[in-house]
Design a protein around this motif. Structure first.
Motif, short mmCIF file in Angstrom:
data_model
loop_
_atom_site.label_atom_id
_atom_site.label_comp_id
_atom_site.label_asym_id
_atom_site.label_seq_id
_atom_site.Cartn_x
_atom_site.Cartn_y
_atom_site.Cartn_z
N TYR A 19 -119.17 29.76 15.09
CA TYR A 19 -118.91 29.56 13.41
C TYR A 19 -119.51 30.47 12.72
N LYS A 22 -117.92 33.82 11.07
CA LYS A 22 -116.95 33.71 10.17
C LYS A 22 -117.75 34.34 8.87
N GLU A 102 -124.61 24.90 7.27
CA GLU A 102 -123.64 24.25 8.00
C GLU A 102 -123.79 22.75 8.23
N GLN A 131 -116.45 22.29 4.15
CA GLN A 131 -115.61 23.01 3.06
C GLN A 131 -114.38 22.33 2.24
N LEU A 132 -114.03 20.90 2.73
CA LEU A 132 -113.19 20.16 2.06
C LEU A 132 -113.61 19.92 0.57
N ASP A 135 -112.84 22.25 -2.01
CA ASP A 135 -111.19 22.55 -1.99
C ASP A 135 -110.77 22.10 -3.27
N HIS A 196 -114.60 16.65 9.41
CA HIS A 196 -114.33 16.88 8.14
C HIS A 196 -113.55 15.94 7.45
N ASP A 296 -104.83 21.06 1.10
CA ASP A 296 -106.08 21.76 1.15
C ASP A 296 -106.07 23.11 1.47
N GLY A 297 -104.99 23.69 2.12
CA GLY A 297 -105.35 24.96 2.49
C GLY A 297 -105.31 25.99 1.53
N MET A 301 -111.28 28.82 3.30
CA MET A 301 -112.30 27.87 3.78
C MET A 301 -113.49 28.46 3.48
N GLN A 303 -114.44 29.15 0.62
CA GLN A 303 -114.71 29.23 -0.77
C GLN A 303 -116.07 28.69 -0.93
N LYS A 304 -116.48 27.94 0.11
CA LYS A 304 -118.03 27.62 0.12
C LYS A 304 -119.08 28.90 -0.10
#
Ligand SMILES: NC(=O)c1ccc[n+]([C@@H]2O[C@H](COP(=O)([O-])OP(=O)(O)OC[C@H]3O[C@@H](n4cnc5c(N)ncnc54)[C@H](O)[C@@H]3O)[C@@H](O)[C@H]2O)c1
Length: 385
Positions: A19, A22, A102, A131-132, A135, A196, A296-297, A301, A303-304
């Motif tokens: 992860y 990313k 994380e 991440q949500l 959002d 999540h 949500d998309g 992802m 954005q955090k």
């Protein structure tokens, strides 16, 4: 330059595994507003795996201690194995860095509160990677729920399962484990890969934008479909929250469908919310309104990361702090006390695909979907695995 005037925060990426890479990709392929000044990871030959490390001359260190002996950072992004988070987050805060860690932050409430205290004492923020919670659709929905627009939440349910096979579990020593190297990890689809949507449900009902609604009790069914996994890998769970909302969650790894769900519904006194993969969050109120919050998309992802860099620069604090994950942590610990049943191997078919092998529990998808439709655990409606 004062703290508030750090125009381009220096960022240290702590662990760039499955992860964490990313974050490396995002920061080297786009301008995220900050600069990677170091990577901390114990993996050998990282620069062979990620040529960008050499191209951009990013120094790699084997420990935070080595990194901070030579350099400074205003932000540390931690994507290490779960059991290392707490000590690493504390070390970064003490060295004056803000932290984006994380999920999950750690495995106990005591550690969560201690880390929240350390962040306060050091004057740095400790943000989490749920991440949500960043959002924009979910944040605007939460504001309306908090304003009391739909009344009290009565019940929520969600199915979210993702197929995972041998390669997933082989990637590290902690995957699927209850403990690793003597540390508790409690890894499972509910704890980790499919956490999540459950965390989001608790977040939506939290009493403030920073908090999540806590869980008070659980009943449920846990199974082990993959005999190579130590912990459970199938869960059908019913929680009751502190304020009496019923929350049903169905998640698993050993199934034929790559991605089942997410597929969710929440009933409030004056409306029903639905959401799902590729669908918008839609609230249908009892007086005939249909409120579309979007999908949500629509919020990336990562954005955090952007929020954490902006907050570092502006001297602000991201919304998703240590308290956002506490309810999920309580839920994981409550669930962990339930008995785990092994699925009969005659019900598990192994399929090989793309150099990987996946155990698939027969009819698991149907069992989950039928149970969710009836707001039930499988056994309550006569289904078993
Ligand atoms: N937000 C999400 O959607 C999401 C998705 C997947 C994973 N995660 C989270 O990311 C974190 C990492 O998960 P993963 O699947 O990438 O793990 P992983 O095991 O694949 O990678 C961990 C990395 O940490 C490194 N590492 C191990 N020990 C270390 C040490 N002592 N010091 C520095 N680095 C060390 C490893 O070399 C590896 O590169 C977990 O908290 C997980 O829950 C979040």
């Amino acid at each position: 330059m004062s703290e508030k005037e750090v125009r381009r925060p220096r960022v240290v990426l702590v662990s760039v595994g499955s992860y964490g890479q990313k974050y490396l990709d995002e920061m080297t392929q786009h301008d995220a507003g900050g600069d990677v000044v170091g990577i901390v990871d114990v993996a050998e030959n990282l620069a062979d795996r990620f040529p960008v490390i050499r191209e951009k001359r990013i120094p790699v260190y084997r420990s935070l201690r080595d990194f901070f002996a030579e350099r400074q950072a205003e932000l540390a992004v931690i994507s290490s194995p779960i059991h290392l988070h707490a000590a690493m987050a504390e070390e970064c805060l003490e060295k004056g860095a803000n932290v984006l860690c994380e999920k999950p932050l750690c495995l106990t409430e005591a550690e969560t509160l201690q880390l929240a205290d350390r962040a306060r004492e050091t004057g740095r923020f400790l943000a989490l990677g749920w991440q949500l919670n960043y959002d924009r659709a979910i944040l605007s929905l939460k504001r309306d729920i908090l304003d009391g627009r739909f009344g009290r939440p009565l019940r929520m349910r969600c199915v979210h399962a993702m197929r995972r096979g041998r390669n997933y579990y082989a990637r590290s020593g902690w995957a699927g484990r209850i403990t690793a190297d003597g540390w508790e990890v409690l890894d499972s689809p509910f704890m980790n890969a499919c956490a999540h949507n459950f965390q989001m449900m608790t977040f939506l009902l939290g009493e403030s934008m920073e908090t999540a609604e806590d869980v008070a009790s659980v009943s449920g069914e846990l199974y082990r479909g993959n005999p190579e996994v130590e912990n459970y890998d199938i869960a059908a769970l019913r929680f009751t929250t502190r304020h009496g909302t019923e929350m049903l969650y169905y998640t698993a790894h050993p199934l034929e469908t790559r991605n089942l769900g997410q597929d969710g519904e929440a009933r409030f006194e004056r409306g029903t919310l639905t959401w799902g993969k590729g669908k918008h969050f839609i609230m249908r109120t009892d007086d005939g309104q249909e409120i579309d919050y979007g999908a949500d998309g629509n919020t990336p992802m990562m954005q955090k990361l952007y929020d954490a860099i902006r907050c570092t620069r502006e001297g602000e604090k991201p919304l998703c702090g240590p308290m956002a994950g506490l309810s999920h942590l309580h839920a994981v610990r409550l669930a962990q006390n339930l008995p785990v049943r092994d699925v009969d191997s005659a019900h598990v078919r192994w399929i090989e695909e793309g150099g990987d092998a996946f155990p698939c529990v027969r009819d698991l998808e149907d069992v989950f979907l039928a149970s969710a439709r009836q707001w039930a655990l499988p056994g309550e409606i006569g289904l078993s695995l």
